[in-house]
Every structure is written in C-alpha cells, then in structure tokens.
Design a protein around this motif. Structure first.
Motif, PDB file in Angstrom:
ATOM      1  N   VAL A 293       0.820  -1.213   0.000  1.00  0.00           N
ATOM      2  CA  VAL A 293       0.000   0.000   0.000  1.00  0.00           C
ATOM      3  C   VAL A 293       0.853   1.262   0.000  1.00  0.00           C
ATOM      4  CG1 VAL A 293      -1.942  -1.144   1.115  1.00  0.00           C
ATOM      5  CG2 VAL A 293      -0.186  -0.056   2.533  1.00  0.00           C
ATOM      6  N   GLU A 294       2.115   1.142   0.357  1.00  0.00           N
ATOM      7  CA  GLU A 294       2.996   2.315   0.361  1.00  0.00           C
ATOM      8  C   GLU A 294       4.436   1.843   0.221  1.00  0.00           C
ATOM      9  OE1 GLU A 294       4.059   6.265   3.097  1.00  0.00           O
ATOM     10  OE2 GLU A 294       2.796   4.659   3.901  1.00  0.00           O
ATOM     11  N   ILE A 295       5.225   2.605  -0.505  1.00  0.00           N
ATOM     12  CA  ILE A 295       6.640   2.274  -0.669  1.00  0.00           C
ATOM     13  C   ILE A 295       7.465   3.540  -0.519  1.00  0.00           C
ATOM     14  CG2 ILE A 295       6.612   2.550  -3.190  1.00  0.00           C
ATOM     15  CD1 ILE A 295       8.620   0.137  -3.249  1.00  0.00           C
ATOM     16  N   GLY A 296       8.629   3.392   0.056  1.00  0.00           N
ATOM     17  CA  GLY A 296       9.522   4.527   0.227  1.00  0.00           C
ATOM     18  C   GLY A 296      10.958   4.046   0.305  1.00  0.00           C
ATOM     19  N   CYS A 297      11.841   4.969   0.577  1.00  0.00           N
ATOM     20  CA  CYS A 297      13.252   4.610   0.673  1.00  0.00           C
ATOM     21  C   CYS A 297      13.878   5.327   1.860  1.00  0.00           C
ATOM     22  CB  CYS A 297      13.998   4.969  -0.613  1.00  0.00           C
ATOM     23  SG  CYS A 297      14.074   6.730  -1.000  1.00  0.00           S
ATOM     24  N   PRO A 302      16.312  11.181  -1.518  1.00  0.00           N
ATOM     25  CA  PRO A 302      17.736  11.248  -1.875  1.00  0.00           C
ATOM     26  C   PRO A 302      17.954  12.183  -3.052  1.00  0.00           C
ATOM     27  CG  PRO A 302      16.762   9.233  -2.705  1.00  0.00           C
ATOM     28  CD  PRO A 302      15.712   9.872  -1.855  1.00  0.00           C
ATOM     29  N   PRO A 303      19.084  12.869  -3.100  1.00  0.00           N
ATOM     30  CA  PRO A 303      19.352  13.774  -4.220  1.00  0.00           C
ATOM     31  C   PRO A 303      19.621  12.994  -5.504  1.00  0.00           C
ATOM     32  CG  PRO A 303      21.273  13.618  -2.809  1.00  0.00           C
ATOM     33  CD  PRO A 303      20.177  12.870  -2.102  1.00  0.00           C
ATOM     34  N   ALA A 304      19.144  13.536  -6.608  1.00  0.00           N
ATOM     35  CA  ALA A 304      19.337  12.879  -7.902  1.00  0.00           C
ATOM     36  C   ALA A 304      20.731  13.159  -8.437  1.00  0.00           C
ATOM     37  CB  ALA A 304      18.295  13.369  -8.897  1.00  0.00           C
ATOM     38  N   LEU A 334      11.310   7.397  -6.645  1.00  0.00           N
ATOM     39  CA  LEU A 334      11.344   7.849  -5.253  1.00  0.00           C
ATOM     40  C   LEU A 334      12.396   8.927  -5.042  1.00  0.00           C
ATOM     41  CD1 LEU A 334      10.954   4.435  -3.381  1.00  0.00           C
ATOM     42  CD2 LEU A 334       9.200   6.180  -3.808  1.00  0.00           C
ATOM     43  N   VAL A 335      13.199   9.162  -6.071  1.00  0.00           N
ATOM     44  CA  VAL A 335      14.110  10.314  -6.056  1.00  0.00           C
ATOM     45  C   VAL A 335      13.288  11.508  -6.551  1.00  0.00           C
ATOM     46  CG1 VAL A 335      16.264  11.272  -6.944  1.00  0.00           C
ATOM     47  CG2 VAL A 335      16.053   8.807  -6.555  1.00  0.00           C
ATOM     48  N   PRO A 336      12.870  12.419  -5.661  1.00  0.00           N
ATOM     49  CA  PRO A 336      11.897  13.457  -6.023  1.00  0.00           C
ATOM     50  C   PRO A 336      12.298  14.299  -7.231  1.00  0.00           C
ATOM     51  CG  PRO A 336      12.257  13.408  -3.653  1.00  0.00           C
ATOM     52  CD  PRO A 336      13.284  12.514  -4.251  1.00  0.00           C
ATOM     53  N   ALA A 377       2.713   6.658  -5.683  1.00  0.00           N
ATOM     54  CA  ALA A 377       4.068   6.733  -5.122  1.00  0.00           C
ATOM     55  C   ALA A 377       4.717   8.086  -5.411  1.00  0.00           C
ATOM     56  CB  ALA A 377       4.923   5.605  -5.681  1.00  0.00           C
ATOM     57  N   CYS A 378       4.394   8.661  -6.580  1.00  0.00           N
ATOM     58  CA  CYS A 378       5.049   9.919  -6.984  1.00  0.00           C
ATOM     59  C   CYS A 378       4.215  11.145  -6.648  1.00  0.00           C
ATOM     60  CB  CYS A 378       5.333   9.896  -8.489  1.00  0.00           C
ATOM     61  SG  CYS A 378       6.356   8.515  -9.006  1.00  0.00           S
TER      62      CYS A 378
END
Length: 477
Positions: A293-297, A302-304, A334-336, A377-378
C-alpha cells in the motif's frame, strides 16, 4: 574478500582503451554510387584531397622551374591530338573520362577498404555501412529509459538500433545476490542492474553479456559473484564513485549511449503492506505475499544525480519500464527530483506495462493498478500513455506461469481511460518453447516504441512531440 586482482586488471584495461549488422550482399557497383549519396560528408573531402594533390605537384614544379613540365604538357597535347584524329572525339572522350574515373574510384575504394579492415577486422561492416549507421543513429531522438532489472536491458538492446542518443537511468536499491554482498562488503552502490544495461548497449553484446554474467563457481570469496559486478566494483574504487566508474567503463567497452545511476546515495527500500507490516530491502519486497500500500526509501528524498536530471531535461522521449513495478520502476521515481523533472516535460512519455503479474509484488494487479501505483508513489502524473501486450500467451505458457502464481496483467480499458491515459496495444511478446518463459522481444518493443514516438510527433500541432488530448485520442483508437 579482496578484489585487488580485478582492480589491477581493470586499471590495465583502462590504460589500453585510449549498429545494425550489414548483410554483406550489396554489390560493389551499388556501393560505389552510395558514396555519392548526400549526407555522408565524404565526397567533398575526397575531392579536396585530389585537387590538393594536383595543386601540390603543379606548385612544386613551378617553384623549381622544371622546364620538363612544359614538355610534359606538350606531349599530352600531341597524344590527345593524335587520338582525336585516329579515334572520333565522341569515342575517345568517354574512354579517357571513364579510365580517369575508374582509377579515381578504384584507388579510393581500395584505400577505404583497407581502412575498413583496420576498423572492423571481422569484415561484418564496410566503412560505408559504418558511416551510414553512425549518421543515422546520431540523428536519432534523445531517449531516456528509466527502470532496472532485465526489463530495462531488454528495452535498451532494441532501442540502440534506432538511436545512439540513449540514456538509461537505473535503480541502485538492489540488496540481494552478488550486488548485495558487494554493497555490504565494500560499501559500493549495487552494480547489478547497471552491469546488465552496459552489456545491452555494447556493440559486442553477446560476448560482453556472457563475460559480465559469468559467475565464479570456485575461489575463496568469489563463489556466486559475477565478473561484471566485480569489474564495476573495481572501477568504483579506482575512479572514486559509481558515476565515474560507469563513464570509464562505457569508454573502455565502447557502449552506445549512457548508463546513469538515479542517485549516488546509498538507499534501501521499504514497503508497508495491507496487513500493517513494514518490510525492508528490495529483495524482501519482491517476495512479499500481501498487497503493497505504500513504498519509500531510506534515507528519504535522496538527491538525484545531476547528469540524470540534465538527460531528462534534454530528452525528446521518456520511457518507463518494463520491469518490476516497485523495485525497478518506482524505486527510481522515489528520487523526487527525477519525478519532478519528468512531470514538467512536454514530450512523449510512455509506461511499458509488464505482461505478467509478479508473484508477491503485483499479484492480481491490472494495468490500471500499475498506473495508480506509480501515481500514488510519486504524487503526480508522469506519463500520458501505456504500452500493453495485445495478444495473450499460449495455453502451455499460461499453465507454466500459473504454477508460479503468475497471470497475465488484465487490461481494464475503462479504468485506464478514466486515469487519462491512452492505450497503445501491440504484440511485443516472445515465448521460449523450451524453457516456457515469456518476455518482451527487444526488437519488437523498440520498433513499437519508436512508432509511437513518430506518431506522437506527427500528431503534435506544434511538432514538438507534446502528447495532447488529440494525440491521446488517436493513440487510443
């Protein structure tokens, strides 16, 4: 375990470093006239060389006051006058002209042939073929492909036949197998997915893939490690980080395109399941038996890699997938900064949906479920169209996958359209009758994606490839 031996081997290889296959059936006559075709930018320089040689000889003769040059011209004049008297001008002229052109083209043809032998000793491609391929591929669109695992390498293997302007942005969250061991032992980012992409983009793909995939079966600390992972780990220690290691490896191996990690931060994935449990690690998420239901890191946001952002900003075409939904595709997003850079681009953006569900990770998922998972997720919309497999797999293949609790991803058209995505259904699947597995065919998939891109370009009222509502309507039909 020590990888000093591999580090030394990589260092020596680095020091020594400094297309479509030809069918070999084109005739010499046809190839001769191909040299006269526009766009190669060779004819003008050959003509410049010939004129330069003649002027050099003439200038040297004048400078040295060589009187025999007058006698030479006089002799040539008498020979021409004699030929004109004996042989009619309408015969002698074409004969002399033909002889001159034959010598010119024969001479430069042989010389270029010798150059081809040096550049391609195997003789698979002539210099002309290499020039044509180089020009065609360098004019190809700037494509950014985002993902990981075998899905991304399969995609790149086909796309490299259409463009040399490829950038693969690869996840670095792998924590299992050889990559996970190297990550724990040496503190390097996992090289596994990057290794597969480098091999897929290499000209000598078959040999390099076999080399990079080779796993040691003996040796203290070497058992289970792939040579490609050790190669990139050694490169990382030599150059200082994975980004420089990939760039150096790309030069050594002469790959077509670029491979970039999404981030240089040491990230690990976590997922919250429907039953409330939280699991950590990419390898564990892929084995989950409950709905995610949710995923993250961790660490969050984290910086791209700056080069990855620059590639997205310059891209003409952005492709996400195929590959494991959460651990290969979403893990990059997940890297914004990467997600934000994709969201603001007004170029064709497409998601390649998986053909089969993945046990544990996407059990029971439809095409719309895949799309909603990415959006959730995004927190924003990143693509305008989804490519799906048109025809179902064979009965035997379905039975084999059913034993593994894997089933075809159902295309729920109405739900997909409600999400505002166009559907691009095409047959891009291949089945292996012996091993009974199926996957995307690299050539069919690349051909379909390039077709979608060109159609989007043609449908765009401004010619910039932006996928407008009109474009989506045409694609849906």
């Amino acid at each position: 375990m020590s990888i000093g031996l591999f580090r030394q081997a990589v260092r020596n290889l680095s020091r020594s470093a400094g297309t479509l296959p030809s069918n070999g059936k084109s005739s010499s006559f046809r190839r001769l006239f191909q040299w006269l075709s526009p766009g190669i930018f060779v004819k003008r320089w050959l003509l410049t060389i010939y004129i330069g040689v003649l002027m050099t000889i003439l200038g040297l003769a004048i400078w040295l006051k060589l009187t025999p040059i007058f006698l030479l011209f006089q002799l040539v004049d008498r020979i021409i006058e004699f030929l004109a008297r004996v042989v009619p001008h309408y015969l002698s002229g074409p004969i002399v002209l033909g002889c001159g052109l034959f010598l010119v083209f024969w001479g430069h043809g042989r010389s270029l042939g010798e150059i081809s032998k040096v550049l391609r000793p195997d003789g698979e491609q002539t210099l002309l073929d290499m020039l044509w391929d180089n020009r065609r591929l360098n004019r190809g669109p700037k494509i950014v492909a985002i993902g990981g695992g075998t899905g991304l390498s399969t995609l790149l293997r086909g796309l490299k036949l259409y463009s040399a302007n490829l950038t693969a942005i690869v996840t670095v969250a792998d924590d299992g197998g050889s990559s996970g061991r190297l990550r724990r032992d040496f503190g390097v980012l996992p090289p596994g997915d990057i290794r597969n992409c480098i091999a897929a983009l290499a000209d000598e793909e078959k040999l390099l893939t076999e080399l990079f995939q080779y796993r040691f079966e003996a040796g203290d600390g070497l058992i289970g490690h792939s040579f490609g992972n050790l190669f990139l780990t050694a490169m990382s220690e030599i150059t200082g980080d994975l980004e420089r290691a990939v760039v150096a490896s790309s030069k050594v191996l002469a790959i077509r395109g670029r491979v970039l990690p999404a981030t240089l931060t040491d990230v690990s994935l976590w997922a919250r399941l429907a039953d409330g449990r939280t699991i950590e690690g990419e390898s564990n998420i892929g084995k989950s038996n409950d709905q995610i239901v949710e995923i993250g890191c961790s660490p969050a946001n984290p910086p791209a890699l700056p080069a990855a952002i620059a590639a997205i900003q310059e891209a003409d075409y952005i492709i996400m997938g195929p590959g494991s939904l959460y651990t290969s595709v979403i893990s990059n997003l997940l890297v914004p900064e990467i997600a934000q850079a994709i969201a603001i681009r007004e170029v064709p953006r497409i998601y390649v949906c998986n053909i089969m569900t993945q046990p544990g990770e996407t059990t029971g998922y439809t095409v719309a479920d895949h799309i909603e998972s990415i959006d959730r997720a995004c927190g924003q919309r990143l693509f305008d169209a989804v490519l799906v497999q048109k025809s179902p797999p064979s009965t035997d293949c379905l039975q084999y996958y059913a034993e593994e609790n894997s089933y075809p991803v159902l295309l729920d058209r109405d739900d997909v359209k409600q999400l505002g995505r166009s559907i691009f259904a095409v047959n891009v699947m291949e089945e292996d009758p012996n091993n009974r597995y199926l996957r995307h065919n690299s050539r069919r998939l690349a051909k379909a994606l390039i077709h979608f891109y060109r159609r989007a370009q043609d449908s765009s009222p401004h010619g910039n490839g932006k996928v407008t509502p009109l474009t989506r309507a045409k694609s849906a039909r």
